[in-house]
Design a protein around this motif. Sequence first.
Motif, mmCIF file in Angstrom:
data_model
loop_
_atom_site.group_PDB
_atom_site.id
_atom_site.type_symbol
_atom_site.label_atom_id
_atom_site.label_comp_id
_atom_site.label_asym_id
_atom_site.label_seq_id
_atom_site.Cartn_x
_atom_site.Cartn_y
_atom_site.Cartn_z
ATOM 1 N N LYS A 33 12.135 29.692 -3.866
ATOM 2 C CA LYS A 33 11.176 29.054 -2.967
ATOM 3 C C LYS A 33 11.749 28.863 -1.571
ATOM 4 O O LYS A 33 11.069 29.082 -0.558
ATOM 5 C CB LYS A 33 10.742 27.698 -3.542
ATOM 6 C CG LYS A 33 9.822 27.776 -4.757
ATOM 7 C CD LYS A 33 9.447 26.380 -5.225
ATOM 8 C CE LYS A 33 8.355 26.418 -6.301
ATOM 9 N NZ LYS A 33 8.818 27.032 -7.559
ATOM 10 N N ALA A 34 13.017 28.453 -1.505
ATOM 11 C CA ALA A 34 13.635 28.176 -0.211
ATOM 12 C C ALA A 34 13.867 29.447 0.606
ATOM 13 O O ALA A 34 13.934 29.389 1.837
ATOM 14 C CB ALA A 34 14.960 27.435 -0.410
ATOM 15 N N THR A 35 14.005 30.580 -0.055
ATOM 16 C CA THR A 35 14.263 31.836 0.649
ATOM 17 C C THR A 35 13.001 32.678 0.823
ATOM 18 O O THR A 35 13.074 33.793 1.328
ATOM 19 C CB THR A 35 15.318 32.660 -0.106
ATOM 20 O OG1 THR A 35 14.900 32.859 -1.461
ATOM 21 C CG2 THR A 35 16.663 31.944 -0.099
ATOM 22 N N ALA A 36 11.861 32.157 0.387
ATOM 23 C CA ALA A 36 10.603 32.893 0.540
ATOM 24 C C ALA A 36 10.116 32.800 1.978
ATOM 25 O O ALA A 36 10.529 31.921 2.749
ATOM 26 C CB ALA A 36 9.549 32.338 -0.411
ATOM 27 N N GLU A 37 9.229 33.718 2.357
ATOM 28 C CA GLU A 37 8.678 33.702 3.706
ATOM 29 C C GLU A 37 7.794 32.485 3.941
ATOM 30 O O GLU A 37 7.755 31.932 5.031
ATOM 31 C CB GLU A 37 7.878 34.986 3.954
ATOM 32 C CG GLU A 37 8.727 36.252 3.973
ATOM 33 C CD GLU A 37 7.912 37.487 4.290
ATOM 34 O OE1 GLU A 37 6.680 37.343 4.527
ATOM 35 O OE2 GLU A 37 8.487 38.581 4.312
ATOM 36 N N THR A 38 7.077 32.049 2.896
ATOM 37 C CA THR A 38 6.220 30.868 3.010
ATOM 38 C C THR A 38 7.074 29.612 3.013
ATOM 39 O O THR A 38 7.930 29.442 2.134
ATOM 40 C CB THR A 38 5.231 30.804 1.832
ATOM 41 O OG1 THR A 38 4.486 32.018 1.771
ATOM 42 C CG2 THR A 38 4.286 29.625 1.994
ATOM 43 N N PRO A 39 6.893 28.716 3.981
ATOM 44 C CA PRO A 39 7.679 27.474 4.004
ATOM 45 C C PRO A 39 7.514 26.673 2.721
ATOM 46 O O PRO A 39 6.454 26.713 2.078
ATOM 47 C CB PRO A 39 7.094 26.714 5.210
ATOM 48 C CG PRO A 39 6.499 27.777 6.075
ATOM 49 C CD PRO A 39 5.989 28.830 5.128
ATOM 50 N N LEU A 40 8.533 25.934 2.366
ATOM 51 C CA LEU A 40 8.535 25.178 1.118
ATOM 52 C C LEU A 40 7.344 24.224 1.040
ATOM 53 O O LEU A 40 6.707 24.096 -0.008
ATOM 54 C CB LEU A 40 9.849 24.396 0.990
ATOM 55 C CG LEU A 40 10.131 23.728 -0.362
ATOM 56 C CD1 LEU A 40 10.298 24.769 -1.450
ATOM 57 C CD2 LEU A 40 11.384 22.856 -0.272
ATOM 58 N N GLY A 41 7.033 23.565 2.143
ATOM 59 C CA GLY A 41 5.945 22.603 2.150
ATOM 60 C C GLY A 41 4.574 23.211 1.962
ATOM 61 O O GLY A 41 3.612 22.493 1.687
ATOM 62 N N GLU A 42 4.460 24.540 2.125
ATOM 63 C CA GLU A 42 3.178 25.210 1.945
ATOM 64 C C GLU A 42 3.053 25.885 0.585
ATOM 65 O O GLU A 42 2.062 26.551 0.302
ATOM 66 C CB GLU A 42 2.977 26.249 3.054
ATOM 67 C CG GLU A 42 2.911 25.642 4.458
ATOM 68 C CD GLU A 42 2.757 26.689 5.533
ATOM 69 O OE1 GLU A 42 2.406 27.848 5.195
ATOM 70 O OE2 GLU A 42 2.983 26.366 6.719
ATOM 71 N N GLN A 43 4.053 25.726 -0.247
ATOM 72 C CA GLN A 43 4.020 26.290 -1.593
ATOM 73 C C GLN A 43 3.520 25.249 -2.593
ATOM 74 O O GLN A 43 3.443 24.060 -2.294
ATOM 75 C CB GLN A 43 5.408 26.788 -1.988
ATOM 76 C CG GLN A 43 5.953 27.890 -1.074
ATOM 77 C CD GLN A 43 7.326 28.351 -1.496
ATOM 78 O OE1 GLN A 43 7.604 28.587 -2.671
ATOM 79 N NE2 GLN A 43 8.233 28.504 -0.529
ATOM 80 N N SER A 44 3.177 25.700 -3.783
ATOM 81 C CA SER A 44 2.660 24.795 -4.805
ATOM 82 C C SER A 44 3.165 25.208 -6.176
ATOM 83 O O SER A 44 3.640 26.332 -6.375
ATOM 84 C CB SER A 44 1.126 24.797 -4.802
ATOM 85 O OG SER A 44 0.626 26.077 -5.146
ATOM 86 N N VAL A 45 3.050 24.273 -7.122
ATOM 87 C CA VAL A 45 3.416 24.540 -8.498
ATOM 88 C C VAL A 45 2.437 23.800 -9.403
ATOM 89 O O VAL A 45 2.055 22.660 -9.113
ATOM 90 C CB VAL A 45 4.874 24.104 -8.790
ATOM 91 C CG1 VAL A 45 5.058 22.614 -8.574
ATOM 92 C CG2 VAL A 45 5.288 24.493 -10.195
ATOM 93 N N ALA A 46 1.989 24.457 -10.460
ATOM 94 C CA ALA A 46 1.057 23.854 -11.418
ATOM 95 C C ALA A 46 1.832 23.368 -12.638
ATOM 96 O O ALA A 46 2.545 24.151 -13.280
ATOM 97 C CB ALA A 46 -0.016 24.858 -11.820
ATOM 98 N N LEU A 47 1.703 22.087 -12.971
ATOM 99 C CA LEU A 47 2.422 21.527 -14.113
ATOM 100 C C LEU A 47 1.716 21.790 -15.435
ATOM 101 O O LEU A 47 2.357 21.993 -16.463
ATOM 102 C CB LEU A 47 2.601 20.013 -13.927
ATOM 103 C CG LEU A 47 3.439 19.540 -12.744
ATOM 104 C CD1 LEU A 47 3.632 18.034 -12.832
ATOM 105 C CD2 LEU A 47 4.784 20.250 -12.697
ATOM 106 N N ASN A 48 0.405 21.757 -15.425
ATOM 107 C CA ASN A 48 -0.359 21.906 -16.661
ATOM 108 C C ASN A 48 -1.483 22.926 -16.476
ATOM 109 O O ASN A 48 -2.670 22.581 -16.564
ATOM 110 C CB ASN A 48 -0.944 20.551 -17.084
ATOM 111 C CG ASN A 48 0.127 19.502 -17.311
ATOM 112 O OD1 ASN A 48 0.909 19.601 -18.245
ATOM 113 N ND2 ASN A 48 0.157 18.494 -16.452
ATOM 114 N N PRO A 49 -1.128 24.166 -16.214
ATOM 115 C CA PRO A 49 -2.164 25.171 -15.937
ATOM 116 C C PRO A 49 -2.905 25.591 -17.202
ATOM 117 O O PRO A 49 -2.439 25.388 -18.324
ATOM 118 C CB PRO A 49 -1.357 26.340 -15.380
ATOM 119 C CG PRO A 49 -0.033 26.228 -16.080
ATOM 120 C CD PRO A 49 0.225 24.741 -16.193
ATOM 121 N N SER A 50 -4.061 26.187 -17.008
ATOM 122 C CA SER A 50 -4.804 26.768 -18.125
ATOM 123 C C SER A 50 -4.001 27.936 -18.685
ATOM 124 O O SER A 50 -3.371 28.686 -17.941
ATOM 125 C CB SER A 50 -6.177 27.246 -17.648
ATOM 126 O OG SER A 50 -6.852 27.918 -18.680
#
Length: 254
Positions: A33-50
Amino acid sequence: MSSARRLRLEVVIVLGLSLGVSAVYSIVSIIAKATAETPLGEQSVALNPSRAPREWLDFTYQFLDVFFGLFAVALVLYLLWSPGTNPFRRIGLDLTRPGRDAASGVLLVLVIGVPGLALYALGRAGGITVAVEASPADWLWWTVPVLVFRALEAALTEEVIVVGYLFTRFRELGVGPWATILSSAVLRGTYHLYQGYGPFIGNVAMGIVFGWCYQRWGRTMPLVIAHWIIDIASFVGYPLAVGWWPEFFAVSAG
């Protein structure tokens, strides 16, 4: 093989089958995440996805995931069992003090839960925490029961393994109280790193408070209660949080 060496090997195996694996994957995740082009604050993670487009299959996958996740808890309780010793009572995971445990758990929620929410908001504002989608977008009749069940699994897994089990084994290995508390807290923070640096800091702080309380009380039940309440509020209350504070909790469409 000496008993101390066997205990150290046992701890490695337990962590390698449970939260130690989560910690390693979390480190890899935060690096990605930290080395991705998208800034960390603009990324997301789903804890309980379908888990599947068909409702019955989605429910089945989610239920089985939680059910089999509890076997790690069963394993450490089995390892802590010995003739004449009740593993539940050994780590204070019993119903001998329901009122006091419940009151202590609620107190811990106030001490940890509210500051944790503020820390998450600060992390989002500072761009060091990803947007955590705590519950699925589409709710079905069984969504809340499954989220409550998943919250219980998380509470039991973390408090029984990272506190009850590790503290017992570290004490038997001669590790000092504060070294035990800090190592347990860092482990707790590490397997939350995939959410960003804010949750890492918050969970280390939570681990220190919970570890200190366990050293004083000798009981994991208040910790489980507090953790369960916090996770239920996070999972079930997520849609309300998105509605009230979308700048902190809403996941961007992009």
